[in-house]
Design an enzyme around this catalytic site. Structure first.
Site, PDB file in Angstrom:
ATOM      1  N   ASP A 144       6.890  55.462  19.980  1.00  0.00           N
ATOM      2  CA  ASP A 144       8.324  55.681  20.117  1.00  0.00           C
ATOM      3  C   ASP A 144       8.600  56.709  21.217  1.00  0.00           C
ATOM      4  OD1 ASP A 144      11.013  55.886  19.727  1.00  0.00           O
ATOM      5  OD2 ASP A 144      10.891  56.911  17.789  1.00  0.00           O
TER       6      ASP A 144
ATOM      7  N   ASP B  96      14.587  53.536  26.066  1.00  0.00           N
ATOM      8  CA  ASP B  96      14.036  53.836  24.752  1.00  0.00           C
ATOM      9  C   ASP B  96      13.170  52.659  24.309  1.00  0.00           C
ATOM     10  OD1 ASP B  96      13.556  54.864  22.245  1.00  0.00           O
ATOM     11  OD2 ASP B  96      15.511  54.317  21.429  1.00  0.00           O
TER      12      ASP B  96
END
Ligand SMILES: *[C@@H]1O[C@H](CO)[C@@H](O)[C@H](O)[C@H]1NC(C)=O
Ligand SMILES: *[C@@H]1O[C@H](CO)[C@@H](O)[C@H](O)[C@H]1NC(C)=O
Ligand SMILES: CC(=O)N[C@H]1CO[C@H](CO)[C@@H](O)[C@@H]1O
Length: 497
Positions: A168, A375
């Site tokens: 992440d 992201d």
């Protein structure tokens, strides 16, 4: 005297007209030559649209691993989609696979929590009053793990135990569930990590400097339990992990082993982690994996997210260990986001969108106002409402001949492809500052729920001032290169399948 004058000036006049005519002919000939190839293409609609097989948009059921990005490289991890046939999750946890509606709802929760870092007013207590510390505790609401479905396997401890972690770029702390859990551990595929059988595990003490770094890395000040540093992270969907901040040996490959790696040994873990053993935090804060391994890898990493859950991608660290596609990589600058709440995220400058060869009339101030991050854990790209409505209008125009299908969750522009073998969709290209333009292929444009509900894979933010997010559907198959030391972000097409 007058007559010859007139005739000589009219001769001049004819001569000028003759010259102009010759010029015009030459110019048009030249344009003819230079335009010939593209004219042919545009007559056929080739450069402005993709023709894709409907079948190719839908998930396969067998694993066909990609070989790209794996050649002669040491610190390369295989990336798989958690719920696809390439994941070992698929046998034991098939029933846990989320529906598309759930994926999209969780994706919205993640984006909401990214936005709420700036508007912490959403943290309202039961009496409806603003919590006193809500403005100082915003940060880690930024990551909803439920939607971040790309996992890598790393080794932790001595002897090392394999753990499948969701990676992440939108969060910093790396953590895993640790035995014994105080509340029941959630179900994970790998055996739960047991620090008591690892010779390299060490607690971090409350008064150490690294303990105080938790505040910027998680948004929560550390707590203290019998002199051991305690971390807390919460995620936008209500998921939570609390436990001891500790040091351990982390092993990527046999040559890439890091002693004393700071991680969270999670004792209370609840939420939508769905079988993964925890998180690998690739943000920009000092406790992230990228920062902790900076001496070896120079804050350089790249990944390729596979386009279907039945193929594999890679996550590699270090400048020398780049993927095969890296020769063709094109860069834009990483942007410094003005909002300090976003300092651990990767900012980029989106400047324009092209649909079917036509640049959308969106003022650059729209993107300047919102700002943009990339992201790995957000699924669908979010645009300022003004930009999204221009994109949707142009896309719908190009898709007029296809029957519409109902909206699903955040996706409002869907089509029924069930009676087609191939479909022709307008090309979409995204431009970033410095001349980088990404030409998306079918997988970056269409989110296929089913053949009869295939949707434009973009959505609008609620407010033009909310930060835009470049999501992972639009990153699929590119090698995405984070050269943090040089302040650059790059893309190369053909990184994986
Ligand atoms: C780490 O700290 C916790 C809480 O103080 C303690 O129970 C545990 O035994 C410690 N582990 C090690 C290896 O020191
Ligand atoms: C959008 O956000 C701005 C700044 O946060 C706020 O002033 C404005 O009222 C918002 N607009 C809407 C429609 O919510
Ligand atoms: C890695 C792995 O075991 N994948 C399996 C997942 O499930 C499908 C069928 O359901 C198998 O074909 C794969 O081999």
């Amino acid at each position: 005297m007058e007559t010859p004058n007139i005739s000589s000036s009219s001769f001049l006049w004819y001569f000028i007209r003759f010259l102009v005519l010759v010029c015009l002919i030459l110019c048009s000939l030249e344009t003819c030559f230079t335009l010939e190839e593209s004219d042919v293409k545009s007559h056929l609609g080739l450069e402005y649209s993709h023709t894709v097989q409907v079948k190719s948009l839908l998930p396969a059921t067998t694993c066909s691993p990609s070989t790209q990005g794996h050649d002669k490289k040491a610190s390369v991890l295989k990336v798989v989609h958690k719920h696809g046939p390439c994941s070992h999750f698929n046998q034991s946890h098939k029933e846990n696979a989320p529906t598309h509606t759930q994926i999209l709802e969780q994706d919205q929760a993640r984006v909401n929590s990214i936005h709420s870092r700036r508007n912490p007013k959403k943290a309202i207590d039961r009496r409806g009053q603003r919590q006193r510390d809500s403005t100082t505790v915003p940060a880690l609401s930024g990551s909803t793990v439920g939607a971040a479905d790309y996992i890598v396997t790393v080794g932790l401890g001595t002897p090392k135990k394999q753990l499948s972690l969701t990676f992440d770029t939108g969060s910093d702390l790396t953590w895993t569930q640790c035995r014994p859990c105080i509340r029941p551990c959630y179900k994970q595929v790998d055996p739960i990590f047991d620090p008591s059988v690892s010779s390299s595990y060490a607690n971090v003490s409350c008064n150490s400097v690294v303990c105080s770094q938790l505040k910027s890395g998680t948004g929560y000040a550390p707590a203290c339990a019998t002199s051991t540093c305690v971390y807390t992270t919460t995620y936008g969907d209500g998921s939570i992990s609390v436990g001891f901040f500790a040091k351990e040996t982390i092993t990527l490959t046999s040559t890439d082993v890091f002693d004393g790696f700071l991680f969270g040994c999670g004792k209370v873990n609840q939420g939508l982690f769905r079988g993964s053993a925890g998180l690998l935090g690739l943000g920009r804060d000092s406790i992230s994996f990228v920062e902790q391994t900076a001496a070896k890898y120079g804050r350089f990493f790249s990944y390729c997210l596979p386009s279907t859950s039945s193929s594999t991608g890679f996550l590699s660290f270090g400048r020398e260990k780049r993927g095969r596609a890296s020769k063709g990589v094109k860069f834009t600058r990483l942007a410094t986001l003005p909002q300090k709440e976003y300092s651990s995220l990767y900012g980029i400058n989106l400047v324009g969108i092209t649909v079917g060869g036509r640049k959308l009339p969106i003022s650059t101030s729209v993107f300047k106002t919102s700002g943009t991050i990339i992201d790995s854990g957000t699924v669908i790209t979010r645009l300022p409402p003004q930009a999204y409505s221009a994109l949707r209008a142009a896309f719908q125009q190009g898709m007029k001949s296809y029957p519409r299908a109902p909206a699903i969750s955040i996706l409002d522009t869907c089509y029924d492809f069930s009676s087609y073998e191939t479909v022709t969709i307008p090309k979409i290209a995204i431009s970033f500052k410095g001349g980088l333009t990404l030409d998306l292929d079918g997988t970056g444009i269409i989110y296929p729920v089913t053949a009869s509900q295939a949707c434009l894979a973009f959505a609008a933010n609620k407010n033009d001032s909310d930060i835009a997010v470049f999501g992972n559907v639009q990153q699929l198959k590119f090698e995405v290169v984070y050269d943090v030391d040089k302040g650059k972000l790059g893309f190369a097409s053909g990184g994986c399948l």
